[in-house]
Design a protein around this motif. Structure first.
Motif, mmCIF file in Angstrom:
data_model
loop_
_atom_site.group_PDB
_atom_site.id
_atom_site.type_symbol
_atom_site.label_atom_id
_atom_site.label_comp_id
_atom_site.label_asym_id
_atom_site.label_seq_id
_atom_site.Cartn_x
_atom_site.Cartn_y
_atom_site.Cartn_z
ATOM 1 N N PRO A 199 0.708 -1.174 0.189
ATOM 2 C CA PRO A 199 0.054 0.311 0.160
ATOM 3 C C PRO A 199 0.870 0.577 -0.090
ATOM 4 O O PRO A 199 0.135 2.441 -0.531
ATOM 5 C CB PRO A 199 -1.108 -0.279 0.801
ATOM 6 C CG PRO A 199 -0.445 -1.067 2.435
ATOM 7 C CD PRO A 199 0.270 -1.783 1.153
ATOM 8 N N TYR A 200 1.455 1.206 0.603
ATOM 9 C CA TYR A 200 2.697 2.405 0.465
ATOM 10 C C TYR A 200 3.058 2.666 -1.015
ATOM 11 O O TYR A 200 3.244 4.048 -1.059
ATOM 12 C CB TYR A 200 4.656 1.997 1.732
ATOM 13 C CG TYR A 200 5.020 2.841 1.100
ATOM 14 C CD1 TYR A 200 4.920 4.224 1.359
ATOM 15 C CD2 TYR A 200 6.519 2.148 0.709
ATOM 16 C CE1 TYR A 200 5.810 5.126 1.774
ATOM 17 C CE2 TYR A 200 7.957 3.573 0.269
ATOM 18 C CZ TYR A 200 7.659 5.209 0.684
ATOM 19 O OH TYR A 200 8.798 5.462 1.013
ATOM 20 N N MET A 203 0.081 6.217 -6.844
ATOM 21 C CA MET A 203 -1.094 6.781 -7.776
ATOM 22 C C MET A 203 -2.659 6.832 -7.575
ATOM 23 O O MET A 203 -3.355 6.962 -8.359
ATOM 24 C CB MET A 203 -1.255 4.810 -8.469
ATOM 25 C CG MET A 203 0.230 4.114 -9.113
ATOM 26 S SD MET A 203 0.268 5.014 -10.663
ATOM 27 C CE MET A 203 -1.334 4.005 -12.095
ATOM 28 N N PHE A 204 -2.589 7.234 -6.346
ATOM 29 C CA PHE A 204 -3.459 7.400 -5.469
ATOM 30 C C PHE A 204 -3.719 8.485 -4.795
ATOM 31 O O PHE A 204 -4.372 9.382 -5.116
ATOM 32 C CB PHE A 204 -3.866 6.503 -4.740
ATOM 33 C CG PHE A 204 -4.298 5.397 -4.747
ATOM 34 C CD1 PHE A 204 -6.071 5.044 -5.582
ATOM 35 C CD2 PHE A 204 -3.746 4.339 -4.678
ATOM 36 C CE1 PHE A 204 -6.334 3.599 -6.031
ATOM 37 C CE2 PHE A 204 -3.626 2.780 -5.528
ATOM 38 C CZ PHE A 204 -5.102 2.733 -5.920
ATOM 39 N N ILE A 205 -2.453 9.620 -5.112
ATOM 40 C CA ILE A 205 -2.148 11.161 -4.981
ATOM 41 C C ILE A 205 -2.483 11.888 -5.908
ATOM 42 O O ILE A 205 -2.736 12.989 -5.692
ATOM 43 C CB ILE A 205 -0.608 11.076 -4.339
ATOM 44 C CG1 ILE A 205 0.393 10.506 -4.801
ATOM 45 C CG2 ILE A 205 -0.975 9.861 -2.637
ATOM 46 C CD1 ILE A 205 1.995 10.839 -4.255
ATOM 47 N N SER A 206 -2.718 11.332 -6.707
ATOM 48 C CA SER A 206 -2.362 11.785 -8.288
ATOM 49 C C SER A 206 -2.343 11.815 -9.291
ATOM 50 O O SER A 206 -2.049 10.179 -9.685
ATOM 51 C CB SER A 206 -0.719 13.112 -8.322
ATOM 52 O OG SER A 206 -1.234 13.743 -9.118
ATOM 53 N N ALA A 264 6.678 12.831 -7.136
ATOM 54 C CA ALA A 264 6.288 11.859 -5.852
ATOM 55 C C ALA A 264 7.112 10.293 -5.848
ATOM 56 O O ALA A 264 7.903 10.623 -4.586
ATOM 57 C CB ALA A 264 4.833 11.343 -5.746
ATOM 58 N N THR A 265 7.912 10.191 -6.823
ATOM 59 C CA THR A 265 8.781 9.006 -6.636
ATOM 60 C C THR A 265 10.044 9.389 -6.708
ATOM 61 O O THR A 265 10.369 8.636 -5.594
ATOM 62 C CB THR A 265 7.998 7.995 -8.309
ATOM 63 O OG1 THR A 265 7.296 7.791 -8.990
ATOM 64 C CG2 THR A 265 9.239 6.908 -7.970
ATOM 65 N N LYS A 301 -6.523 10.639 -2.886
ATOM 66 C CA LYS A 301 -8.191 11.258 -4.185
ATOM 67 C C LYS A 301 -8.723 9.469 -4.145
ATOM 68 O O LYS A 301 -8.406 9.225 -5.616
ATOM 69 C CB LYS A 301 -6.999 12.403 -5.102
ATOM 70 C CG LYS A 301 -5.590 13.490 -5.238
ATOM 71 C CD LYS A 301 -6.091 13.759 -5.871
ATOM 72 C CE LYS A 301 -5.392 15.111 -6.045
ATOM 73 N NZ LYS A 301 -4.193 15.807 -7.110
ATOM 74 N N LYS A 302 -9.286 9.595 -3.604
ATOM 75 C CA LYS A 302 -9.873 8.362 -3.501
ATOM 76 C C LYS A 302 -11.136 8.026 -5.098
ATOM 77 O O LYS A 302 -11.751 7.425 -5.976
ATOM 78 C CB LYS A 302 -11.112 8.091 -2.788
ATOM 79 C CG LYS A 302 -10.484 7.822 -1.195
ATOM 80 C CD LYS A 302 -10.720 6.950 0.004
ATOM 81 C CE LYS A 302 -10.076 6.989 0.928
ATOM 82 N NZ LYS A 302 -11.306 6.671 1.990
#
Length: 413
Positions: free
Chosen positions: A47-48, A53-56, A65-66, A154-155
């Motif tokens: 999940p970490y 893929m879920f923050i932008s 971010a990576t 960002k669900k």
């Protein structure tokens, strides 16, 4: 998952370094807690890493971010190496003279081998490992707290548009995606090469090169160099493309791998080689993870009605990381055992020195070259990556228009 796994992982990690009060069954003790720790660490890592893929939904933001994630991750490795290496290094038990170290004509030789520093008892070494593991556990908990409270998902960007899909059906769909399969194979071979180098370099320095008291500092130089090199590789991939960056990063370390085994023992040269190896390690840390979101985007373009598979992509990536680590450890252990490695020996048989040279030079070079050959057929170029970005943006715009039309229709009714 991160919150649930963290306290249990910390306990398991601490017990790995704890010496149980019984002799029989110690192997079972360490095997159980090591397996538990690796399982819990996977529960944290998947999940970490998938959070990218879920923050932008923007490629540039995810690449940035990576880069930040891997920089801090390597900094954490540097911190862990410094803490554990320095604490344990101060309590290193003296080496044990082997048959080749004893000269009958000079009976004081074996005494001098163990009299080069203060006498460290086994209990002192145990305490040092316990203290080091306790500090690492505290850092682990603090980082998990920062992650949990500091990152927001960002669900709405990953809301599924289709019905639920079975686990094995999802695996078949994900693993059947050509670019992902090729990227995984590249990642597997290059990671295995760098892990062989990292896992045996300390032993190579202390045994073959004779830098027994400096190996923890050499490892620290490698990880510090990797930390400093990640921003450079982030700039390089944005300037020249990710495939080019992977090739350049992987090939950059090969001359130094050859140099370190060909030259005579020299501490300054070893530090230079370690710094250069760290630059290659940075590429191995950053670039495969930076390429994974591009594969996920390509999958979304080709399967627009199938969403929510990001965790599968990242979980298999993590799996192959663990797999490469296990294979590296197995190859190293078996090779050294067959060569006649003497644990804590002041010197090693010539076969061990040859084996270590193969493990830190020839074998990693061969694996890295195999990975680069597979990379040649990797289909996602910079042009295709930009095309996927435009197509995904069009999909999101169409979805937004559809939702707006649906809302207006509902209000009219």
């Amino acid at each position: 998952m991160i919150v649930l796994s963290t306290p249990l992982a910390v306990i398991a990690y601490f017990l790995i370094w704890f010496v149980p009060p019984f002799e029989d069954g110690k192997v079972i003790w360490y095997l159980i807690f090591y397996c538990i720790f690796q399982t819990l660490q996977t529960c944290f890592h998947v999940p970490y890493s998938a959070l990218t893929m879920f923050i932008s939904s923007e490629q540039k933001e995810r690449d940035s971010a990576t880069a930040y994630r891997m920089t801090v991750e390597v900094m954490g490795t540097v911190l862990g190496t410094a803490i554990q290496g320095q604490i344990v290094g101060m309590a290193n038990a003296p080496c044990l003279p082997g048959p080749g170290d004893i000269d009958l004509s000079n009976s004081s030789l074996s005494v001098r081998l163990n009299a080069s520093g203060p006498v460290i008892s086994l209990d002192d070494t145990k305490v040092a490992y316990m203290i080091a593991s306790g500090v690492i556990c505290i850092i682990y908990v603090l980082c998990a707290i920062v992650l949990f409270f500091g990152v927001r998902e960002k669900k709405e960007s990953c809301r599924p548009r289709s019905g639920p899909m079975g686990f094995f059906q999802g695996i078949k769909l994900v693993m059947g995606h050509g670019p992902y399969a090729k990227l995984v194979m590249v990642f597997l071979f290059t990671s295995l090469g760098f892990m062989l180098l990292e896992g045996n370099f300390a032993l190579f320095c202390s045994s073959t090169l004779g830098f027994r008291n400096d190996f923890q500092n050499i490892l620290l130089v490698i990880m510090l160099s990797a930390t400093l090199a990640i921003p450079f590789w982030q700039w390089f991939l944005t300037r020249f493309g990710k495939k080019t960056a992977v090739c350049a990063g992987s090939l950059s370390v090969i001359p130094f791998m050859i140099l370190v085994v060909c030259m005579k023992s020299n501490l300054i040269v070893t530090y230079i080689v370690s710094f250069a190896a760290g630059v290659g390690v940075a590429a191995a840390f950053l670039l495969p993870w930076s390429m994974l979101p591009d594969v996920v985007d390509d999958f979304k373009v080709q399967n627009p009605d199938s969403t929510g598979h990001e965790a599968l992509f990242y979980s298999f990536y993590v799996f192959f990381t663990k797999f490469a680590s296990g294979v590296s450890l197995g190859i190293s252990t078996l090779s050294l055992d067959f060569a006649g490695y003497i644990s804590r020996g002041c010197s090693q048989p010539e076969e061990v020195d040859i084996t270590l040279k193969v493990l830190v030079s020839a074998a990693p070079i061969a694996l890295i070259l195999i990975g680069l050959i597979i990379l040649y057929s990797y289909p996602i170029t910079e042009k295709k990556r930009q095309g996927n970005r435009k197509l995904l943006q069009e999909q999101r715009d169409n979805e937004a228009d559809s939702e707006t039309d649906s809302t207006e229709l509902a209000l009219m009714i």
